[in-house]
Design a protein around this motif. Structure first.
Motif, PDB file in Angstrom:
ATOM      1  N   SER A 161      -0.002   5.931   7.242  1.00 36.94           N
ATOM      2  CA  SER A 161      -0.870   5.754   8.103  1.00 36.94           C
ATOM      3  C   SER A 161      -2.219   6.182   7.405  1.00 36.94           C
ATOM      4  O   SER A 161      -3.157   5.602   8.037  1.00 36.94           O
ATOM      5  N   VAL A 162      -2.143   6.793   6.503  1.00 31.36           N
ATOM      6  CA  VAL A 162      -3.424   6.940   5.655  1.00 31.36           C
ATOM      7  C   VAL A 162      -4.032   5.555   5.548  1.00 31.36           C
ATOM      8  O   VAL A 162      -5.362   5.407   5.232  1.00 31.36           O
ATOM      9  N   TRP A 163      -3.491   4.356   5.168  1.00 30.80           N
ATOM     10  CA  TRP A 163      -3.933   3.160   5.086  1.00 30.80           C
ATOM     11  C   TRP A 163      -4.175   2.417   6.392  1.00 30.80           C
ATOM     12  O   TRP A 163      -4.667   1.145   6.141  1.00 30.80           O
ATOM     13  N   ARG A 164      -4.273   3.034   7.497  1.00 33.28           N
ATOM     14  CA  ARG A 164      -4.347   2.022   8.653  1.00 33.28           C
ATOM     15  C   ARG A 164      -5.704   1.308   8.817  1.00 33.28           C
ATOM     16  O   ARG A 164      -5.516   0.184   9.306  1.00 33.28           O
ATOM     17  N   ARG A 165      -6.743   1.871   8.515  1.00 28.65           N
ATOM     18  CA  ARG A 165      -7.968   1.190   8.532  1.00 28.65           C
ATOM     19  C   ARG A 165      -8.132  -0.056   7.445  1.00 28.65           C
ATOM     20  O   ARG A 165      -8.855  -1.069   7.642  1.00 28.65           O
ATOM     21  N   VAL A 166      -7.728   0.340   6.097  1.00 26.98           N
ATOM     22  CA  VAL A 166      -7.580  -0.525   5.148  1.00 26.98           C
ATOM     23  C   VAL A 166      -6.728  -1.828   5.713  1.00 26.98           C
ATOM     24  O   VAL A 166      -6.902  -2.897   5.275  1.00 26.98           O
ATOM     25  N   SER A 167      -5.556  -1.565   6.212  1.00 33.43           N
ATOM     26  CA  SER A 167      -4.596  -2.620   6.458  1.00 33.43           C
ATOM     27  C   SER A 167      -5.145  -3.302   7.459  1.00 33.43           C
ATOM     28  O   SER A 167      -4.995  -4.614   7.491  1.00 33.43           O
ATOM     29  N   VAL A 168      -5.892  -2.936   8.474  1.00 36.16           N
ATOM     30  CA  VAL A 168      -6.601  -3.734   9.510  1.00 36.16           C
ATOM     31  C   VAL A 168      -7.729  -4.924   8.788  1.00 36.16           C
ATOM     32  O   VAL A 168      -7.486  -6.081   9.087  1.00 36.16           O
ATOM     33  N   ARG A 169      -8.512  -4.333   7.897  1.00 35.13           N
ATOM     34  CA  ARG A 169      -9.511  -5.379   7.317  1.00 35.13           C
ATOM     35  C   ARG A 169      -8.427  -6.233   6.239  1.00 35.13           C
ATOM     36  O   ARG A 169      -8.960  -7.433   6.042  1.00 35.13           O
ATOM     37  N   LEU A 221       0.890  -1.195   0.088  1.00 36.20           N
ATOM     38  CA  LEU A 221      -0.032   0.062   0.022  1.00 36.20           C
ATOM     39  C   LEU A 221       0.753   1.185  -0.083  1.00 36.20           C
ATOM     40  O   LEU A 221       1.660   1.440   0.935  1.00 36.20           O
ATOM     41  N   VAL A 222       0.855   2.097  -0.951  1.00 35.27           N
ATOM     42  CA  VAL A 222       1.740   3.394  -1.158  1.00 35.27           C
ATOM     43  C   VAL A 222       0.772   4.445  -1.129  1.00 35.27           C
ATOM     44  O   VAL A 222      -0.143   4.640  -1.785  1.00 35.27           O
ATOM     45  N   HIS A 223       1.367   5.345  -0.207  1.00 39.47           N
ATOM     46  CA  HIS A 223       0.764   6.488   0.055  1.00 39.47           C
ATOM     47  C   HIS A 223       1.186   7.543  -0.924  1.00 39.47           C
ATOM     48  O   HIS A 223       2.155   7.510  -1.791  1.00 39.47           O
ATOM     49  N   GLY A 224       0.214   8.602  -0.910  1.00 37.39           N
ATOM     50  CA  GLY A 224       0.302  10.007  -1.841  1.00 37.39           C
ATOM     51  C   GLY A 224       0.955  10.939  -1.082  1.00 37.39           C
ATOM     52  O   GLY A 224       1.546  11.105  -0.051  1.00 37.39           O
ATOM     53  N   ALA A 225       0.880  12.223  -1.848  1.00 41.18           N
ATOM     54  CA  ALA A 225       1.170  13.518  -1.032  1.00 41.18           C
ATOM     55  C   ALA A 225       0.190  13.819   0.093  1.00 41.18           C
ATOM     56  O   ALA A 225      -0.976  13.569  -0.088  1.00 41.18           O
ATOM     57  N   ILE A 273       2.147  -4.488   3.707  1.00 39.29           N
ATOM     58  CA  ILE A 273       3.129  -3.858   4.099  1.00 39.29           C
ATOM     59  C   ILE A 273       2.974  -2.287   3.365  1.00 39.29           C
ATOM     60  O   ILE A 273       2.441  -2.303   2.278  1.00 39.29           O
ATOM     61  N   ALA A 274       3.299  -1.256   4.010  1.00 42.77           N
ATOM     62  CA  ALA A 274       3.104   0.126   3.546  1.00 42.77           C
ATOM     63  C   ALA A 274       4.458   1.066   3.537  1.00 42.77           C
ATOM     64  O   ALA A 274       4.589   1.431   4.727  1.00 42.77           O
ATOM     65  N   PRO A 275       5.040   1.088   2.444  1.00 41.54           N
ATOM     66  CA  PRO A 275       6.470   1.975   2.398  1.00 41.54           C
ATOM     67  C   PRO A 275       6.228   3.251   2.629  1.00 41.54           C
ATOM     68  O   PRO A 275       4.790   3.923   2.213  1.00 41.54           O
ATOM     69  N   SER A 276       7.087   4.229   2.633  1.00 42.59           N
ATOM     70  CA  SER A 276       6.832   5.552   2.809  1.00 42.59           C
ATOM     71  C   SER A 276       7.877   6.022   1.798  1.00 42.59           C
ATOM     72  O   SER A 276       9.044   5.937   1.437  1.00 42.59           O
ATOM     73  N   LEU A 277       7.246   7.095   1.001  1.00 47.13           N
ATOM     74  CA  LEU A 277       7.921   7.678  -0.383  1.00 47.13           C
ATOM     75  C   LEU A 277       8.563   8.704   0.174  1.00 47.13           C
ATOM     76  O   LEU A 277       7.887   9.741   0.791  1.00 47.13           O
ATOM     77  N   PRO A 278       9.635   9.177  -0.399  1.00 48.20           N
ATOM     78  CA  PRO A 278      10.314  10.386  -0.091  1.00 48.20           C
ATOM     79  C   PRO A 278       9.747  11.548  -0.704  1.00 48.20           C
ATOM     80  O   PRO A 278       9.833  12.657   0.191  1.00 48.20           O
ATOM     81  N   MET A 279       9.361  11.511  -1.716  1.00 49.60           N
ATOM     82  CA  MET A 279       8.551  12.556  -2.375  1.00 49.60           C
ATOM     83  C   MET A 279       9.164  13.819  -2.518  1.00 49.60           C
ATOM     84  O   MET A 279       8.795  15.141  -2.113  1.00 49.60           O
ATOM     85  N   ARG A 280      10.546  13.655  -3.015  1.00 51.98           N
ATOM     86  CA  ARG A 280      11.548  14.915  -3.357  1.00 51.98           C
ATOM     87  C   ARG A 280      11.440  15.178  -4.838  1.00 51.98           C
ATOM     88  O   ARG A 280      11.736  16.081  -5.290  1.00 51.98           O
ATOM     89  N   ASP A 281      11.530  13.889  -5.440  1.00 58.71           N
ATOM     90  CA  ASP A 281      11.228  14.101  -7.012  1.00 58.71           C
ATOM     91  C   ASP A 281      10.770  12.711  -7.533  1.00 58.71           C
ATOM     92  O   ASP A 281      10.985  11.689  -6.729  1.00 58.71           O
TER      93      ASP A 281
END
Length: 241
Positions: A27-35, A18-22, A44-52
């Motif tokens: 943690s935006v996935w936390r309720r989805v992850s539980v289900r 599960l990959v988050h956006g801007a 597993i939900a990685p964290s993007l650097p979002m620098r480029d």
């Protein structure tokens, strides 16, 4: 609809990535992850650097390379552009889920796609720019977070999300790739939010139709993983099935 627990053959059981956006972190996935975990899947939900953009593509490719077995990759918001890039995925990825997300193709940018149809409130007067060493990053004004991102979330959630934003460098929205998008070759699902004030609903519909995605529409803001986790989880389980 409640998710039914099921027996899954371990050798065929995909890991759900599960990959988050801007503007929000993993943690935006936390309720989805539980289900999804209750349905018996590893998540597993990685964290993007979002620098480029290219950096995010390279980061996700290397991250996915650390995982074994089949993978289903779901992306929210900007992360849809990242997973659209064929260079972001490994051969183990079996299907994609775009959750109120960009479905970018070769030569396109997220910024241009977001301006293709009217309705986005991601406009300068609703944003805050802060410098960091080597660049600048974008936040939503806290008093506008609900209007732009999470209008149907409770006031408490809106305040927590606004306080803990994951900012992005505007350069990320100008990134592109040269080869055909990953969704040309992989089956895809798209969760389209009909009350989205970040990525216009018509843009989401247009991108999902172009990609031939299996579409689920939900009356929701951009924060659909938090507000409607059952809908999002069901779409991801369909992709996993």
């Amino acid at each position: 609809m409640p998710i039914q627990l099921q027996e899954i053959e371990s050798m065929n059981q995909p890991t759900l990535v599960l990959v988050h956006g801007a503007l929000t972190d993993a943690s935006v996935w936390r309720r989805v992850s539980v289900r999804l975990q209750e349905a018996g899947y590893p998540v597993i939900a990685p964290s993007l650097p979002m620098r480029d953009f290219d950096g995010d593509v390279a980061y996700l490719k290397q991250f996915l390379g650390t995982l074994t077995g089949p993978l289903v990759v779901a992306a929210h918001s900007y992360a849809g552009s990242v997973i659209s890039a064929p260079g972001a995925l490994t051969e183990d990825v079996r299907s994609l889920v775009f959750v109120t997300a960009f479905q970018q193709d070769a030569g396109e940018t997220a910024g241009a796609l977001n301006g293709k149809f009217p309705g986005s409130l991601l406009v300068p007067e609703n944003l805050v720019v802060r410098e960091y060493p080597g660049g600048a990053e974008i936040y939503l004004r806290p008093d506008k977070f609900g209007d732009v991102y999470a209008g149907d979330a409770g006031a408490r959630d809106q305040k927590v999300l606004a306080a803990a934003q994951k900012p992005f460098d505007p350069a990320t929205l100008e990134g592109s790739f040269a080869s055909a998008a990953s969704w040309h070759a992989l089956p895809s699902w798209a969760v389209v939010s009909t009350q989205d004030k970040s990525i216009p609903t018509e843009a989401q519909r247009w991108m999902a139709e172009r990609a031939g995605s299996t579409v689920v529409e939900v009356d929701s803001s951009h924060a659909v993983p938090l507000v409607h986790p059952d809908v999002v989880a069901e779409a991801i389980l369909s992709a996993a099935g």
